[in-house]
Each structure stands twice: as structure tokens, then as C-alpha cells.
Design a protein around this motif. Structure first.
Motif, PDB file in Angstrom:
ATOM      1  N   PRO A  43       0.847  -1.207   0.000  1.00  0.00           N
ATOM      2  CA  PRO A  43       0.000   0.000   0.000  1.00  0.00           C
ATOM      3  C   PRO A  43       0.872   1.243   0.000  1.00  0.00           C
ATOM      4  O   PRO A  43       2.024   1.225   0.453  1.00  0.00           O
ATOM      5  N   ALA A  91       3.271   3.525   3.256  1.00  0.00           N
ATOM      6  CA  ALA A  91       3.423   2.722   4.462  1.00  0.00           C
ATOM      7  C   ALA A  91       4.910   2.559   4.750  1.00  0.00           C
ATOM      8  O   ALA A  91       5.686   2.184   3.883  1.00  0.00           O
ATOM      9  N   ALA A 125       7.160  -0.573   3.719  1.00  0.00           N
ATOM     10  CA  ALA A 125       6.253  -1.369   2.889  1.00  0.00           C
ATOM     11  C   ALA A 125       7.007  -2.260   1.913  1.00  0.00           C
ATOM     12  O   ALA A 125       6.516  -3.331   1.555  1.00  0.00           O
ATOM     13  N   GLU A 134      -3.035  -3.891   8.092  1.00  0.00           N
ATOM     14  CA  GLU A 134      -3.448  -3.337   6.806  1.00  0.00           C
ATOM     15  C   GLU A 134      -2.337  -2.531   6.136  1.00  0.00           C
ATOM     16  O   GLU A 134      -2.433  -2.207   4.959  1.00  0.00           O
ATOM     17  N   ARG A 135      -1.269  -2.209   6.886  1.00  0.00           N
ATOM     18  CA  ARG A 135      -0.139  -1.489   6.308  1.00  0.00           C
ATOM     19  C   ARG A 135       0.984  -2.441   5.915  1.00  0.00           C
ATOM     20  O   ARG A 135       1.717  -2.175   4.966  1.00  0.00           O
ATOM     21  N   TYR A 136       1.130  -3.525   6.666  1.00  0.00           N
ATOM     22  CA  TYR A 136       2.184  -4.491   6.333  1.00  0.00           C
ATOM     23  C   TYR A 136       1.570  -5.630   5.513  1.00  0.00           C
ATOM     24  O   TYR A 136       1.346  -6.747   5.987  1.00  0.00           O
TER      25      TYR A 136
END
Length: 423
Positions: free
Chosen positions: A201, A204, A207, A268-270
């Protein structure tokens, strides 16, 4: 000491005779001129022979010591300065504009920015890498090269794969977040080739690590089961393929959730969109299998025209039957989803699956959203890519990368493209 003094006195005599400089004024000077003409004249300093060594090397050394110091101008040899040339007419030096905003308004656009783009004007950013990402000396394995390039040939298929930083990341000195994995499991006709593309995403922290983890874990899962997967592809057991690949994908996303907890990151970020191709090395098998989760693109170039092969509905097999045309081109709906909570399933979006039968002359294209979006939204971009990739022979690695680098203003994301040419 006496020998050194005698030697120095002899060198001084020799110097006065050579250049006419020293005591005696005009008489010494005349002697010097005569000496240069090959006639030696006696002078006040000519005191007879010296017992100091007098070799050619000694004389050269003495002359070198003398010329190191600036010589005083002779009164009878005043320097004549050449007349200075007239000054050239002054011309203003252009000052190039800096910064992304001023580049679009500069009167002269650098040639490097006008090459390789479609649209009314060139993109804002320069086409070549700018700043390097910041490095942590304790975590150098976190560094990702600006561009990755790979390829292979097995049976009737030729594989080309490239992943590169987007214009925005290059300008800001950020790391490439897209991840690319190409791997072969097994050997000979039993070998299975996996290509995985992952995109995390936006915005992030760390990410790119999640994208690399997603590729590594799906690669590990497929590698441990490649024998059965290759057999299911050859025998066209699509139901078994779909359920097996969905299980392996869910297992990989479960590991991502576990890693997020270890790092104290929000799940939800990783995470990452993950898109994969399975390509049997068996030349008698022309089934190509796509599976994955999240945004990106799956296209086929057939008879010079692009077809969108994105599965039309989630968790539904829209595969081509062997020997069929594979259905008309279609546009795929977005894969937007709500917040990824602790109660969410292991994967953040619906599972996608498609098995396609490849015909000679086809080109299959799997890509991240950074390439899928301009391909879907910019007709000129799609036409240019089709013209570059519809040739009878697949492109070389450099040519493939050059085509994938074609830029469009407003599309600055990382780009990852995987092309499969069928002979």
C-alpha cells in the motif's frame, strides 16, 4: 667544506659565463655571449682550473637550481607584452530552472525528458534515477536496486521481467516498493516457473519489506508443492489447482499478518497486492496459470490488440478452455476493500484465479498497478506498447525494459512487468 666551496665557486663561474650575470657588468655579459658562440674568454673570475668535479650532470643540476627562481629582467632586455585581443561580445548565461514545478514552464525542455513519453507534454520528473534512498549501515540488506531485470526461455515460451522505481520515488530518493521474484523449481520437462509481483500500500513505512516477504513466502509455498502443481497444470485439473493455490496464498498472507505483529505494525499497512504466474517448462503444455490478490493487471496481446484477462468476478475461474479463443476482452472491476481488522481473513482482498491456453504469437502480460493503470487509461500508451511487443521475435532484455519505461504524465508509481511470448 673546502671541496664544496670550490665546487660552488666553479658553478658560479660557469653560470656567469653562460648567462652573463654577475660581477664585471658588461665584461661578464660579453664573456657570456662569447661563451654561447663557442669562444671562451677570460674574466676576473677565471682563476684557473678547479679540483672540484666538473661533469655534464653537475652543470645540468646547477642550471636547474638556477631556473627554479624567477630571473631578474636585464635592463637591456625589457619584456615586450603582446597586445591583448579585443574582448569577445558578452552573452548571457542561461540559468536552468530547478524543481518539478519550474521544469514544465522552462522554455527549453531538456532532450532527456522529451524522449520516451506519450501525451501532450513530458512528465514532470526526469526519466533517469535521481537521489539514492537513505541507507542504514546496520540494515544494508534493506536496500533495493532502482531496477531489476530478468528473463528465460523454456520450450515454446520466452520470459521477460522488469521492475523499476517510479518517477516519484526516484525524485524523492525513496526505495523501490514493488518486488519481483522469478524462480524455477525442478528440472527438465517437470520444471515449473513461478513469477511473482508484489506491490505494498502507498505511504506505508517499510512497505517494501512486506512486498519482498510476500514474494518470498509464496515462492516457498509453491516450491514445496511444485511437483503436484505442475501435474495438475498438465492434466488440466483446474479445480484442484484453484483450491490448492488459494490455500498456499492464504498461508502466505497469514505469515504477513504474523510478521506485522512482530514488528508492531498495523496489518493493513504491512501487506501487499500479490500477482503470480505459473509456467510449465514442458513444451507440450500451453496452459498458463494466473493467481493472486489485489490490484494490478493481466493482459494478452493477440493479433496486435490488447485483451484484458482480469477475472471478472472474485473467486471465480474464467479460464480459457484448451483450443478456445478465451472469450472477448473484458474490463476488470476494482478490488477496493474495507479496513483490515484482526477479524479479517488471512488475505486482504478476494482471491483471483485464471488458467489460459496460449496460442503461438500470443504475448501474456502480468503487471503491477503502476503499468496496468496507464495501459487501461491511455490509448496511445497501449498502442505504443502493442507496436513494440507484437513482433515475431520476443524482445531482448534491454528492449523489453525500454518499452516498459515509456512514460505518461501523471503516472509516477513503481512499474513491474512480466511478459511471456509464445512461439
Amino acid at each position: 667544506m673546502n671541496q664544496q666551496r670550490a665546487r660552488r665557486g666553479h658553478e658560479d663561474d660557469w653560470w656567469r659565463q653562460l648567462y652573463g650575470d654577475g660581477e664585471g657588468g658588461g665584461q661578464a655579459a660579453a664573456g657570456g655571449v662569447a661563451g654561447r658562440a663557442g669562444v671562451r674568454t677570460a674574466g676576473p673570475s677565471d682563476a684557473g682550473p678547479s679540483d672540484a668535479p666538473d661533469t655534464l650532470d653537475d652543470r645540468v643540476e646547477s642550471a636547474l637550481r638556477a631556473v627554479r627562481a624567477p630571473a631578474e629582467p636585464k635592463p637591456w632586455e625589457p619584456p615586450v607584452r603582446p597586445a591583448a585581443p579585443p574582448p569577445a561580445p558578452s552573452t548571457p548565461i542561461p540559468l536552468p530552472a530547478t524543481g518539478p514545478a519550474s521544469r514544465d514552464t522552462a522554455p527549453d525542455t531538456p532532450p532527456s525528458r522529451t524522449a520516451g513519453f506519450v501525451g501532450d507534454r513530458p512528465p514532470t520528473y526526469d526519466p533517469e534515477p535521481g537521489a539514492l534512498p537513505a541507507a542504514d549501515p546496520g540494515a544494508l540488506d534493506d536496500l533495493v536496486p532502482d531496477t531489476a531485470l530478468d528473463g528465460a526461455r523454456y520450450g515454446s515460451l520466452t520470459l521477460r521481467a522488469a521492475s523499476q522505481r517510479g518517477d516519484s520515488a526516484r525524485y524523492r530518493g525513496e526505495v523501490r516498493r514493488d518486488a519481483l521474484l522469478t524462480a524455477r523449481f525442478g528440472a527438465g520437462r517437470q520444471a515449473l516457473i513461478l513469477v511473482a509481483v508484489a506491490t505494498p500500500p502507498p505511504a506505508a513505512a517499510g512497505a517494501h519489506r512486506a512486498a519482498r516477504d510476500a514474494c518470498a513466502w509464496i515462492g516457498d509455498a509453491v516450491g514445496r508443492s511444485y511437483t503436484q502443481l505442475a501435474e495438475d497444470i498438465r492434466t488440466d485439473h483446474r479445480d484442484a489447482l484453484k483450491s490448492g493455490l488459494q490455500r498456499l496464498t492464504d498461508r502466505s498472507y497469514g505469515k504477513l499478518r504474523g510478521r506485522a505483529r512482530e514488528l508492531g505494525a498495523a496489518p493493513e499497512r504491512y501487506t501487499a497486492a500479490l500477482r503470480c504466474l505459473l509456467l510449465p517448462a514442458d513444451p507440450d503444455c500451453r496452459t498458463r496459470v494466473f493467481f493472486g490478490v489485489g490490484a494490478g493487471g493481466l493482459f494478452r496481446l493477440r493479433d496486435g490488440a490488447w485483451q484484458d484477462l482480469e477475472p471478472a468476478t472474485a473467486d471465480h475461474d474464467t479460464g480459457d478452455a484448451p483450443g478456445s479463443d478465451g472469450g472477448p476482452p473484458r474490463s476488470a472491476p476494482g478490488l477496493a476493500h474495507g479496513p483490515y481488522t484482526a477479524e479479517s481473513p488471512a488475505r486482504p482482498a478476494p482471491f483471483l484465479f485464471r488458467a489460459a491456453f496460449a496460442r503461438p504469437g500470443d504475448t501474456l502480460l502480468l503487471c503491477s498497478a503502476g503499468l496496468a493503470e496507464p495501459l487501461q487509461e491511455e490509448p496511445d500508451f497501449a498502442d505504443r506498447l502493442a507496436a513494440r511487443w507484437k513482433a515475431d521475435e520476443p524482445p531482448g532484455l534491454v528492449d523489453f525494459l525500454a518499452a516498459a519505461q515509456l512514460r505518461v504524465k501523471g503516472h509516477t508509481k513503481d512499474r513491474t512487468a512480466v511478459g511471456v511470448w509464445e512461439a
